[in-house]
Motif scaffolding. Sequence first.
Motif, short mmCIF file in Angstrom:
data_model
loop_
_atom_site.label_atom_id
_atom_site.label_comp_id
_atom_site.label_asym_id
_atom_site.label_seq_id
_atom_site.Cartn_x
_atom_site.Cartn_y
_atom_site.Cartn_z
N LYS A 48 -10.40 3.85 -9.71
CA LYS A 48 -10.55 4.82 -8.63
C LYS A 48 -11.31 4.24 -7.44
O LYS A 48 -11.04 4.60 -6.30
CB LYS A 48 -11.27 6.07 -9.15
N ASN B 254 -3.74 11.55 -4.72
CA ASN B 254 -3.57 12.92 -5.18
C ASN B 254 -4.40 13.11 -6.44
O ASN B 254 -4.31 12.33 -7.39
CB ASN B 254 -2.07 13.16 -5.47
N SER B 255 -5.19 14.16 -6.48
CA SER B 255 -6.08 14.38 -7.62
C SER B 255 -5.29 14.64 -8.91
O SER B 255 -5.84 14.51 -10.00
CB SER B 255 -7.03 15.54 -7.34
N PHE C 107 -8.17 4.24 -1.59
CA PHE C 107 -8.67 4.91 -0.40
C PHE C 107 -8.45 6.41 -0.50
O PHE C 107 -9.35 7.20 -0.26
CB PHE C 107 -7.98 4.35 0.85
N MET C 108 -7.25 6.80 -0.88
CA MET C 108 -6.93 8.21 -0.98
C MET C 108 -5.83 8.38 -2.02
O MET C 108 -4.94 7.55 -2.13
CB MET C 108 -6.44 8.72 0.38
#
Length: 169
Positions: A145, A152-153, A149-150
């Motif tokens: 993780k 979807n949870s 950078f980004m």
Amino acid sequence: MNFFKSSLFIVLFFITKINLVYAADNTAFLNIDYILNNSNLGKSIVVELENLNKSNVKKLDKKEKILKEKKEKIDKTKNISSKEKFREDVDKFNKEVATYRDEKNKILNDFKKLKKKKLDNFLEKISPIIQEYMKNNSIGIMVEKNQIFMGNSDNDATGKIIELINSKL
């Protein structure tokens, strides 16, 4: 005809140069630090390492306090004792300080080695569980993780992995 060839060339050029990247849904990520701190096995390792570190710090602080007291005692006798006696005391103190530094370095190195060994062992134990989870859920890539950078949870598998680790280990 020349226009047709040049148009065809331009179209083919752009088609070959455009790279379409399709992201696969079979990618997930997890937080190893969170797993270490929140799984039962990880918690026991963290507590064991913290206790050992506290014990080492207490031992080193105690010896450092003794050395400070000896230094103060030597400083107080500086004007009273002879130069030879003072030099002997300073030399003896410097040897004790060198011994303390060596011991401190050894303790720190031993702790680092033990910590690395414990963490490697932890990762070795959870690796098959993560691989099994990936196989069962058709996940092709599992990413740390911290390296994302980004995302979807929904792709975060940390909680599910912790549950598996706690149930299997």
